[in-house]
Scaffold this active site. Structure first.
Site, short mmCIF file in Angstrom:
data_model
loop_
_atom_site.label_atom_id
_atom_site.label_comp_id
_atom_site.label_asym_id
_atom_site.label_seq_id
_atom_site.Cartn_x
_atom_site.Cartn_y
_atom_site.Cartn_z
N LEU A 99 0.88 -1.16 0.00
CA LEU A 99 0.00 0.00 0.00
C LEU A 99 0.92 1.22 0.00
O LEU A 99 1.90 1.26 0.75
CB LEU A 99 -0.90 0.04 1.25
N ASP A 100 0.61 2.19 -0.83
CA ASP A 100 1.43 3.40 -0.89
C ASP A 100 1.56 4.04 0.49
O ASP A 100 0.69 3.88 1.35
CB ASP A 100 0.80 4.43 -1.83
N TYR A 101 2.61 4.79 0.67
CA TYR A 101 2.87 5.51 1.92
C TYR A 101 1.66 6.36 2.32
O TYR A 101 1.29 6.42 3.50
CB TYR A 101 4.10 6.40 1.71
N ASN A 102 1.02 7.01 1.35
CA ASN A 102 -0.12 7.89 1.63
C ASN A 102 -1.47 7.20 1.51
O ASN A 102 -2.51 7.87 1.57
CB ASN A 102 -0.07 9.11 0.70
N THR A 103 -1.47 5.88 1.35
CA THR A 103 -2.72 5.13 1.29
C THR A 103 -2.90 4.34 2.58
O THR A 103 -1.95 3.76 3.10
CB THR A 103 -2.72 4.17 0.09
#
Length: 251
Positions: free
Chosen positions: A104-108
Site C-alpha cells: 500500500l502506498d505511503y499515503n494510502t
C-alpha cells in the site's frame, strides 16, 4: 525444494522479495553463500541462514488483517537514514515472522494482509489470479453519474516506465460528496496490482485522489478495524481467500 520457495514458506516474503535477499548475498546454505534462487535444498537436512540466523519452516501459518495508517511505509526493514514509520513497527512483539502481501502506498491507508504463507502471498500478488481489491477514494471535484459510467468502461494509463496499459474496473460506485461539497467519495474495485494504479486512474479523469483507503481484498473486509490495529483472519476467511487465489484444492 527450491531455496526461494523455502524462504518464502519460512516467512521472508513473496518470492520476488526472497530473490532480492539471495542476490544481496545474505543467504547461506550449509555455510556457503548462494547467489541462485533455484538451488535445491532439503529442509530436513540442510542448514539455511539469512544474515547469519538459522531459518526453519513455520509450524503453522498465520493470516492477519492489518489496518495500515496513512504515513506508514509497507516495509519490514527500515532503509538507512529513513526515520519514517514502517509496518514492522506494529509487529515487533509478534511471536511469528510476518510479511505484508503486496503493498500500500505511503499515503494510502487500509487493509493489508500480513502472513508467513509465501505461497498464498505469491498467488494473491500474481496477475493471473485477478484477486479483486476494493478502495474508497476521496477525489477532487464533483463526480457526476455520467463520469462514473465512463469510468466503468476503463482507461488507458501509463506506468512508471512509460509503458501503456489498459484498466477496466470491476466496479465503480458514486458514494457521496465530501462535507464541503467540493469533492466526492467514490468506491472502486480492481483486479490489477500495478503501482499507484487507482491514483493514475482517477487522474486520467481529472479527479485527483485526495485520500485513498483499501477496504477489501477478495473476500476479506476491513470492516471497523481501527487504524494501526490488526486481527487474525477467521478459518472461513482463510478458506475463501485461498479459493480466490486458486488454492482451494490445497487449502
Amino acid at each position: 525444494m527450491r531455496l526461494n520457495k523455502f524462504l518464502a514458506y519460512a516467512g521472508f516474503g513473496a518470492r520476488r522479495k526472497v530473490e532480492e535477499l539471495i542476490k544481496q548475498g545474505r543467504v547461506e546454505v550449509n555455510g556457503q553463500v548462494v547467489d541462485s534462487p533455484a538451488v535445491e535444498i532439503d529442509p530436513k537436512k540442510d542448514v539455511v541462514k539469512v544474515d547469519g540466523e538459522r531459518v526453519r519452516l513455520p509450524r503453522k501459518f498465520v493470516y492477519i488483517a492489518f489496518n495500515k495508517p496513512q504515513g506508514v511505509l509497507t516495509a519490514m526493514e527500515r532503509a538507512p537514514g529513513d526515520k519514517r514509520p514502517i509496518v514492522a513497527d506494529y509487529f515487533r512483539n509478534y511471536p511469528v515472522r510476518l510479511f505484508p502481501v503486496g503493498r500500500l502506498d505511503y499515503n494510502t491507508e487500509g487493509l493489508l494482509i500480513m502472513t508467513n504463507d509465501g505461497e498464498l502471498a505469491d498467488r494473491l500478488a500474481h496477475p493471473r489470479y485477478h484477486v479483486p481489491k476494493t478502495y474508497i477514494a476521496k477525489v477532487k471535484g464533483r463526480v457526476k453519474p455520467a463520469e462514473i459510467e465512463r469510468m466503468k468502461k476503463g482507461a488507458l494509463l501509463v506506468d512508471d516506465k512509460g509503458k501503456k496499459f489498459f484498466i477496466k474496473p470491476l466496479d465503480v460506485k458514486l458514494l457521496h460528496p465530501s462535507k464541503t461539497g467540493r469533492n466526492t467519495y467514490v468506491q472502486i474495485t480492481i483486479d490489477q496490482g500495478k503501482n499507484r494504479v487507482v491514483r493514475r486512474f482517477f487522474d486520467r479523469f481529472d479527479h485527483g485522489v485526495l485520500k485513498l483507503k483499501r477496504v477489501a481484498i477478495g473476500p476479506v473486509k476491513l470492516g471497523d478495524l481501527p487504524k494501526g490495529y490488526y486481527r487474525e483472519l477467521t478459518p472461513e476467511e482463510v478458506k475463501r481467500l485461498k479459493k480466490a487465489a486458486g488454492l482451494e484444492e490445497e487449502g
